[in-house]
Write a protein that holds these residues in place. Structure first.
Motif, PDB file in Angstrom:
ATOM      1  N   ARG A  56     -71.116  14.052 -70.458  1.00  0.00           N
ATOM      2  CA  ARG A  56     -70.882  12.351 -70.526  1.00  0.00           C
ATOM      3  C   ARG A  56     -71.534  11.814 -72.200  1.00  0.00           C
ATOM      4  O   ARG A  56     -72.524  11.298 -71.955  1.00  0.00           O
ATOM      5  N   LEU A  57     -70.653  11.534 -72.947  1.00  0.00           N
ATOM      6  CA  LEU A  57     -71.056  10.572 -74.381  1.00  0.00           C
ATOM      7  C   LEU A  57     -70.921   9.749 -74.056  1.00  0.00           C
ATOM      8  O   LEU A  57     -69.912   8.988 -73.430  1.00  0.00           O
ATOM      9  N   SER A  58     -71.969   8.915 -74.560  1.00  0.00           N
ATOM     10  CA  SER A  58     -71.594   7.062 -75.116  1.00  0.00           C
ATOM     11  C   SER A  58     -72.135   6.646 -76.217  1.00  0.00           C
ATOM     12  O   SER A  58     -72.009   7.310 -76.960  1.00  0.00           O
ATOM     13  N   CYS A  59     -71.473   6.116 -76.735  1.00  0.00           N
ATOM     14  CA  CYS A  59     -71.408   4.823 -78.371  1.00  0.00           C
ATOM     15  C   CYS A  59     -71.486   3.611 -78.185  1.00  0.00           C
ATOM     16  O   CYS A  59     -70.184   2.981 -77.178  1.00  0.00           O
ATOM     17  N   ALA A  60     -72.875   2.853 -78.381  1.00  0.00           N
ATOM     18  CA  ALA A  60     -72.411   1.632 -78.276  1.00  0.00           C
ATOM     19  C   ALA A  60     -72.763   0.921 -79.528  1.00  0.00           C
ATOM     20  O   ALA A  60     -73.068   1.623 -80.967  1.00  0.00           O
ATOM     21  N   ALA A  61     -71.363   0.523 -79.927  1.00  0.00           N
ATOM     22  CA  ALA A  61     -71.474   0.016 -81.712  1.00  0.00           C
ATOM     23  C   ALA A  61     -72.562  -2.065 -81.286  1.00  0.00           C
ATOM     24  O   ALA A  61     -72.858  -2.304 -80.395  1.00  0.00           O
ATOM     25  N   SER A  62     -73.173  -1.743 -82.250  1.00  0.00           N
ATOM     26  CA  SER A  62     -73.873  -3.339 -82.473  1.00  0.00           C
ATOM     27  C   SER A  62     -73.439  -4.128 -83.418  1.00  0.00           C
ATOM     28  O   SER A  62     -73.742  -3.147 -84.464  1.00  0.00           O
ATOM     29  N   GLY A  63     -74.463  -5.306 -84.374  1.00  0.00           N
ATOM     30  CA  GLY A  63     -73.927  -5.094 -84.527  1.00  0.00           C
ATOM     31  C   GLY A  63     -73.390  -7.086 -84.997  1.00  0.00           C
ATOM     32  O   GLY A  63     -72.909  -7.098 -84.337  1.00  0.00           O
ATOM     33  N   SER A  64     -72.375  -7.982 -86.539  1.00  0.00           N
ATOM     34  CA  SER A  64     -72.529  -8.277 -86.633  1.00  0.00           C
ATOM     35  C   SER A  64     -70.764  -7.678 -86.707  1.00  0.00           C
ATOM     36  O   SER A  64     -69.608  -8.540 -87.382  1.00  0.00           O
ATOM     37  N   ILE A  65     -70.510  -8.013 -84.876  1.00  0.00           N
ATOM     38  CA  ILE A  65     -68.775  -7.552 -84.924  1.00  0.00           C
ATOM     39  C   ILE A  65     -68.025  -9.235 -84.014  1.00  0.00           C
ATOM     40  O   ILE A  65     -68.624  -9.495 -83.164  1.00  0.00           O
ATOM     41  N   PHE A  66     -67.010  -8.566 -84.630  1.00  0.00           N
ATOM     42  CA  PHE A  66     -65.944 -10.218 -84.688  1.00  0.00           C
ATOM     43  C   PHE A  66     -64.563  -9.523 -83.209  1.00  0.00           C
ATOM     44  O   PHE A  66     -65.349  -9.814 -82.552  1.00  0.00           O
ATOM     45  N   MET A 105     -61.669   3.309 -81.149  1.00  0.00           N
ATOM     46  CA  MET A 105     -63.147   3.976 -80.846  1.00  0.00           C
ATOM     47  C   MET A 105     -62.069   5.164 -80.710  1.00  0.00           C
ATOM     48  O   MET A 105     -60.931   5.242 -80.250  1.00  0.00           O
ATOM     49  N   GLY A 106     -63.287   6.198 -80.996  1.00  0.00           N
ATOM     50  CA  GLY A 106     -62.897   7.639 -80.902  1.00  0.00           C
ATOM     51  C   GLY A 106     -64.591   8.521 -80.810  1.00  0.00           C
ATOM     52  O   GLY A 106     -65.056   8.134 -81.484  1.00  0.00           O
ATOM     53  N   TRP A 107     -64.141   9.919 -80.645  1.00  0.00           N
ATOM     54  CA  TRP A 107     -64.520  11.210 -80.601  1.00  0.00           C
ATOM     55  C   TRP A 107     -63.692  12.094 -81.561  1.00  0.00           C
ATOM     56  O   TRP A 107     -62.700  11.970 -81.527  1.00  0.00           O
ATOM     57  N   TYR A 108     -64.303  12.390 -82.762  1.00  0.00           N
ATOM     58  CA  TYR A 108     -64.696  13.475 -83.297  1.00  0.00           C
ATOM     59  C   TYR A 108     -65.679  15.367 -83.128  1.00  0.00           C
ATOM     60  O   TYR A 108     -66.632  13.424 -82.633  1.00  0.00           O
ATOM     61  N   SER A 134     -75.292   9.000 -78.031  1.00  0.00           N
ATOM     62  CA  SER A 134     -75.764   9.524 -77.137  1.00  0.00           C
ATOM     63  C   SER A 134     -75.297  10.093 -75.752  1.00  0.00           C
ATOM     64  O   SER A 134     -74.366  10.248 -75.515  1.00  0.00           O
ATOM     65  N   GLY A 135     -76.034  11.041 -75.139  1.00  0.00           N
ATOM     66  CA  GLY A 135     -75.665  12.284 -74.194  1.00  0.00           C
ATOM     67  C   GLY A 135     -75.252  13.674 -74.805  1.00  0.00           C
ATOM     68  O   GLY A 135     -74.636  14.950 -73.272  1.00  0.00           O
ATOM     69  N   GLY A 136     -75.988  13.953 -75.610  1.00  0.00           N
ATOM     70  CA  GLY A 136     -75.126  15.228 -75.793  1.00  0.00           C
ATOM     71  C   GLY A 136     -76.237  16.197 -75.562  1.00  0.00           C
ATOM     72  O   GLY A 136     -77.549  15.767 -74.246  1.00  0.00           O
ATOM     73  N   TYR A 154     -66.560   5.308 -74.185  1.00  0.00           N
ATOM     74  CA  TYR A 154     -67.634   7.113 -73.522  1.00  0.00           C
ATOM     75  C   TYR A 154     -66.381   8.275 -73.732  1.00  0.00           C
ATOM     76  O   TYR A 154     -65.176   8.254 -73.812  1.00  0.00           O
ATOM     77  N   LEU A 155     -66.868   9.280 -73.413  1.00  0.00           N
ATOM     78  CA  LEU A 155     -66.714  10.534 -73.661  1.00  0.00           C
ATOM     79  C   LEU A 155     -67.271  11.656 -72.022  1.00  0.00           C
ATOM     80  O   LEU A 155     -67.985  11.840 -72.369  1.00  0.00           O
TER      81      LEU A 155
END
Length: 123
Positions: A19-29, A34-37, A7-9, A79-80
Motif C-alpha cells: 500500500r502506497l501513501s502520498c501526502a500533500a502539504s504546504g499552502s494548499i487551497f 491526484m494520481g500515481w504514475y 511512502s510504502g514502497g 493511497y494506492l
C-alpha cells in the motif's frame, strides 16, 4: 510551497500486496486530481491510476483488477492499494497532485510531483 511525499514502497514477492501513501502539504487551497504514475528502468513514465476530488477513478488496463486508488481529502492524502503484484509492476512509483494555491487574490494551479518510491516485485 507545496510538497507531496510518497511512502510504502519496498520489496515484495509476486502475488503479494503493498500500500502506497502520498501526502500533500504546504499552502494548499484545494487539490483537484491526484494520481500515481510509475517508471520502470529503461521505460517512460506511465499513468497507473488517478482520482478526482469527487472520487472518480481511472486506471491503466493492466492494473484495473489488482490496484485500488483512494483518497482522504481531509488529510490531502492519496493511497494506492496494490494486490496480486507481478514482477512487471516493478518500478519507481510517483505521486502527482493538481494543487490550487492562493497568491493574494489569484488562484493558481500547480502540478506537483513527489520524489518517488521504489516498488520491487520478485518472481
Amino acid at each position: 510551497q507545496v510538497h507531496v511525499v510518497e511512502s510504502g514502497g519496498g520489496l515484495v514477492q509476486a502475488g503479494g500486496s503493498l500500500r502506497l501513501s502520498c501526502a500533500a502539504s504546504g499552502s494548499i487551497f484545494n487539490i483537484n486530481a491526484m494520481g500515481w504514475y510509475r517508471q520502470a528502468t529503461g521505460k517512460e513514465r506511465e499513468l497507473v491510476a488517478t482520482i478526482t476530488s469527487s472520487g472518480n477513478t481511472n486506471y491503466q488496463d493492466s492494473v484495473k483488477d489488482r490496484f485500488t486508488i483512494s483518497r482522504d481529502n481531509a488529510k490531502n492524502t492519496v493511497y494506492l492499494q496494490m494486490n496480486r503484484l507481478k514482477p512487471e509492476d516493478t518500478a519507481v512509483y510517483y505521486c502527482n497532485a493538481e494543487v490550487e494555491i492562493l497568491q493574494g487574490d489569484i488562484l493558481r494551479t500547480l502540478e506537483v510531483w513527489g520524489q518517488g518510491t521504489l516498488v520491487t516485485v520478485s518472481s
